[in-house]
Design an enzyme around this catalytic site. Structure first.
Site, mmCIF file in Angstrom:
data_model
loop_
_atom_site.group_PDB
_atom_site.id
_atom_site.type_symbol
_atom_site.label_atom_id
_atom_site.label_comp_id
_atom_site.label_asym_id
_atom_site.label_seq_id
_atom_site.Cartn_x
_atom_site.Cartn_y
_atom_site.Cartn_z
ATOM 1 N N CYS A 29 102.668 -36.961 35.544
ATOM 2 C CA CYS A 29 103.754 -36.349 36.321
ATOM 3 C C CYS A 29 104.082 -37.167 37.569
ATOM 4 C CB CYS A 29 103.338 -34.917 36.687
ATOM 5 S SG CYS A 29 104.447 -34.092 37.823
ATOM 6 N N CYS A 32 104.359 -35.149 40.763
ATOM 7 C CA CYS A 32 103.018 -34.738 41.203
ATOM 8 C C CYS A 32 102.386 -35.840 42.049
ATOM 9 C CB CYS A 32 102.126 -34.440 39.998
ATOM 10 S SG CYS A 32 102.727 -33.105 38.943
#
Length: 104
Positions: A29, A32
């Site tokens: 991600c 993230c």
């Protein structure tokens, strides 16, 4: 306190700390990875709040505590209960969530 979970034990952290902020993320991600240093900086500035990073793919039981279906998701717990959660890649949303859980 900042901790990256190495086992599926978020419930234990929530039970043992009054105020908990969680970043649910995954290695693939991109957002993230962008948010992780910001989350860590907030952790260093907020004593008395447990900050926890959870790999949502490795730890499904922990993920269920906030019903995570998108990443990154940030969740705030107070007194063992989920207060709120937000899916964001903006620091403002994270600060709002932190303020919500620490102002009560």
């Amino acid at each position: 306190m900042l901790k990256e979970l190495d086992k599926d034990a978020l419930q234990e952290v929530v039970d043992n700390n009054n105020t908990v902020m969680v970043q649910f993320s995954a290695s693939w991600c991109g957002n993230c990875r962008i948010m992780k240093p910001k989350f860590k900086k907030l952790a260093s500035e907020n004593d008395g709040v447990a900050f926890v990073i959870v790999d949502a793919e490795k730890f499904p039981e922990s993920r269920k505590l906030a019903n995570v279906n998108n990443l990154p998701t940030f969740a705030a717990y107070k007194g063992g209960k989920l207060v709120n959660q937000v899916q964001t890649n903006k620091i403002d949303g994270l600060i709002e969530l932190l303020n919500e859980v620490t102002s009560n």
